[in-house]
Design an enzyme around this catalytic site. Sequence first.
Site, PDB file in Angstrom:
ATOM      1  N   ASP B  36       7.138  39.186 -91.758  1.00 44.72           N
ATOM      2  CA  ASP B  36       6.067  38.899 -90.666  1.00 44.72           C
ATOM      3  C   ASP B  36       7.020  38.505 -89.489  1.00 44.72           C
ATOM      4  O   ASP B  36       6.175  38.511 -88.346  1.00 44.72           O
ATOM      5  CB  ASP B  36       5.015  38.170 -91.175  1.00 44.72           C
ATOM      6  N   ASP B 296      -6.580  66.319 -49.250  1.00 49.57           N
ATOM      7  CA  ASP B 296      -5.711  66.820 -50.227  1.00 49.57           C
ATOM      8  C   ASP B 296      -6.103  66.484 -51.628  1.00 49.57           C
ATOM      9  O   ASP B 296      -5.694  67.025 -52.776  1.00 49.57           O
ATOM     10  CB  ASP B 296      -4.444  66.318 -50.159  1.00 49.57           C
ATOM     11  N   GLY B 431      -2.215  69.514 -56.072  1.00 46.64           N
ATOM     12  CA  GLY B 431      -3.168  70.656 -55.589  1.00 46.64           C
ATOM     13  C   GLY B 431      -2.652  72.076 -55.201  1.00 46.64           C
ATOM     14  O   GLY B 431      -3.060  73.009 -56.028  1.00 46.64           O
ATOM     15  N   LEU B 432      -1.871  72.279 -54.399  1.00 50.83           N
ATOM     16  CA  LEU B 432      -1.093  73.363 -53.938  1.00 50.83           C
ATOM     17  C   LEU B 432      -0.567  73.897 -55.142  1.00 50.83           C
ATOM     18  O   LEU B 432      -0.432  75.523 -55.219  1.00 50.83           O
ATOM     19  CB  LEU B 432      -0.345  73.458 -52.663  1.00 50.83           C
TER      20      LEU B 432
END
Lengths: 427, 572
Positions: B36, B296, B431-432
């Site tokens: 343990d 953006d 994004g792009l």
Amino acid sequence: MSDLSAVARSVEVPLRKALPVLKERGQREVFCGLTGIVWLHRKMQDAFFLVVGSRTCAHLMQSAAGVMIFAEPRFGTAILTDRDLAGLADAGDELDRICVTLLERRPDITTLFLVGSCPSEVIKLDLDKAAERLNTRLLPKVRVLSYSGSGIESTFTQGEDNALKAMIPLLPHSEEKQLLVVGCVADIVEDQFRRCFDQLGIGPVSFFPARRAADLPSVGPNTVLLLAQPFNGETVRALIARGATALSAPYPLGADATTAWLAAAAAQWNVDAALFDTVTRPLVERANKGLAKYRTQLVGKKLFLMPDSQLEIPLARFLHNEMGMELIEVGTPYLDRQMVAAELALLPESTLISEGQHVEKQLDRVRAAKPDITVCGLGLANPLEAEGFTTKWSIELVFTPIQGYDQAADLAEIFARPLDRRARLKL
Amino acid sequence: MQLTLWTYEGPPHVGAMRIAAAMRGVHLVLHAPQGDTYADLLFTMIERNDRRPPVTYTTFQARDLGGDTANLVKAAISDAYERFSPQALLVGESCTAELIQDQPGALARGMGIPVPVVPLELPSYSKKENWGAAETLYQLTRALLADRIPAPGTPRPARRAERPSANILGPTKLGFRCRDDVVEITRLLGQLGIDVNAVIPLGASPEDIKRIPDADFNIDLYPEISRVTSSWLQRTFGIPHTTVIPMGVRATREFVAEVAKLAGVDASAVLAREHPGEASLDSSQSRLPWYSRSVDSTYLTGKRVFIFADATHAVAAARIARDEMGFTVVGLGTYSREFARDVREAAASHGLTALITDDYLEVEKAIAEAAPELVLGTQMERHISKRLGIACAVISTPIHVQDAPARYSPVYGFEGANVIFDTWVHPLVMGLEEHLLQMFREDFEFHDNAVASHLPNMAKVANVAAAAPSAAASVEAMVAPAENAVVAAALPPAQAITAAVSANESITTTAPAPTNTVSTPVWTPDGERELQKIPFFVRGKARRNTERFAKEQGVAAITVETLYDAKAHFGR
């Protein structure tokens, strides 16, 4: 049990006078036997390990495995709940249900290990009987075995011993003269040793465990055992009970020890000394070339090994005899003298071996001795580093290919790296 | 019995360890078997703590069971007291010790230890880690404040200090970003002219707990850990506590207002720097509002997000995802059963049914069916997402070593919102880049495993993995170049197909995926080629929906036409 020491004497490794052993009891900072599953489930690709235990067991498994294995693990935990303890659910029915669900998800599994834990043992859940019952349902497609990985019964690497021992009744009988290498080694190490044995004309050779749990080696009166790991004492004794003979040799950690290990097998096959030399000399030279770089870094450095994997005694022998390190204390969770007879014979007379653990007292000794490197478990490494000690966490030693000639330098590097790192950092 | 591969929470005694390890002057004795002690490494490795958790284990073995384990407990307690001289001693047991019923707490109390001894009942077979942490904090607080409890009905003494003060309750070791959240909230309180009386338990000593009643109110910062204690303090001492979790810009503004009311201070100066609804860089102390409005970020619009975490972080993340990032939440769930109601309510506000489970496999299945573009989860969901090839950010415990960063990275307060914006956007394809991936799907470097170009290492791995599929694609292109060109020109954007296909489904309404039975319709080569033009992260869903549609309609072979028929059907 007496068979193995008889064998040890028969190959004339001198059994030394009893080394002084410091026996301690107290808090142990070691894993339990369940942890062995972390490498066993990767070694045997058709096996699944089902721990029957508590949430603690499941948490231990994922903490030890680091939750870093992105493939689906071939292990899991059947977590006992209040209902099971109160007898509201029949443990047998519950286990059957879980095993069937599990095997439906994993049709590639041929061997299912039910692994006992502290709670399952305290409540006396009979997993042997459960395995028998499941076998009547599942054989021949899947075979169910059981063993104990509990902390009250076993420490860390003993889990492998118990798992292998559980497979022994299944091993077919054979009268053939053959070599059986006992103990889990990395696939790459297995392949290297196979090439070596082939070149020496030693064979047939089997490894136990094999890469598939279903590929069981045979055993019989002409089976010769060569031990790759020091923690499989019960397995070795059970194989001897099946008629096999165990060779006494140091474990193949380091170049010299690997030579001695191969030589023990070669003697049994009456391998010509010239051939042995031809085969091993280039390997020894290559290993020594690799080791030389690290010897300069390790020689004279003080080493303290805390108990963990049972590899401590062979490691101490390698690091002292081949790397020139000074041994301060060699801790081992338990001392199985039969399994390490050849190793003990190679240790300096003055070596302090400690068995068991009282972690606080042992840490006091570390602080007093100021070793250059302390080998310890993951729970202790960072706190010791923060106190200014250089450490090597020992679990890496069971997860890394370290046996044989071509891993000897890798093994040395494991100990040299923390020293190198400390020397580089200007912090 | 419950089958588990990975678990979200450890046993309750690990929760007790999180409290003890967070504090100074407290020691925990655990009656527990060998093995343990593994729990120590969670603290020293995952969180890189430089000291061992203050825990002594009895380490009993099988051979002790027939004998006197009770004496083992007593010896461990007196050794621990001698060696560590704690100001308070916690005594508990792990799962196995619970079965042998030595009652270590009662034993400890009878030993005459001259500091407060707090026995812990931690039922391992029914409770879990967070419960154990909450219970431990509660029991310790109760024990240390026992002699300060006022008689029922006693009015709260009038405030003495000139400046109002608050306690921050709940930050522990191995929590999610607790270290930095405490700094951020302390800073925020400072802006309001409120002092921090005590932070409990992180960095606190037993003496700090005794000072809790000196504060004017409590900040219930991590309800999974602190709600039991803050409720008790309210009932017993009449100390009010906060209810808003300051995660996200809007929630932080609400938190400021709530705190100001509890402290009796004027928040207008702080809130005056907040201009909800205004689009500019200085509209908030956080940059998140402007970054989110920045053009953006348009590509973030409607990103499908699946959230699974502890209740506090899950609910807060869902709100941020929808209201501050413009995502669509397609799944929300928690493993914190104690707070399931809060998560169910939150899920309903997103039009979802909450997933309340601690079964990792169930979560994996739900994520696969929801086909999200981003998963916000725990270390487990990082694991799942990697397998499914979905972007993921970790927002909650359980964590791994990379979730305990060296840099200052709170998730609460205004700075926390900045950290969240960066952390959630980072794993996404920009994004792009995403547009280009969709428009020029046949480009040999635009394969299914393409990842964001700003994640170079991952891309390298993916390149290797994808060598075979992209080769296959170029073979296809050679076989029927003319046809492909014509079809591509005539097609609506691929995303439109998938959006429609998946629009009317949420994780809870999804029928089980059809399995590969004999009745599964067969894809014609042209149907299959068309399917490949759908972005990979929703292709599985499109495939399943089309197959389901074909099956329902009794169509044996799926053509291009079947695919668009299915699109029309599900888009209805």
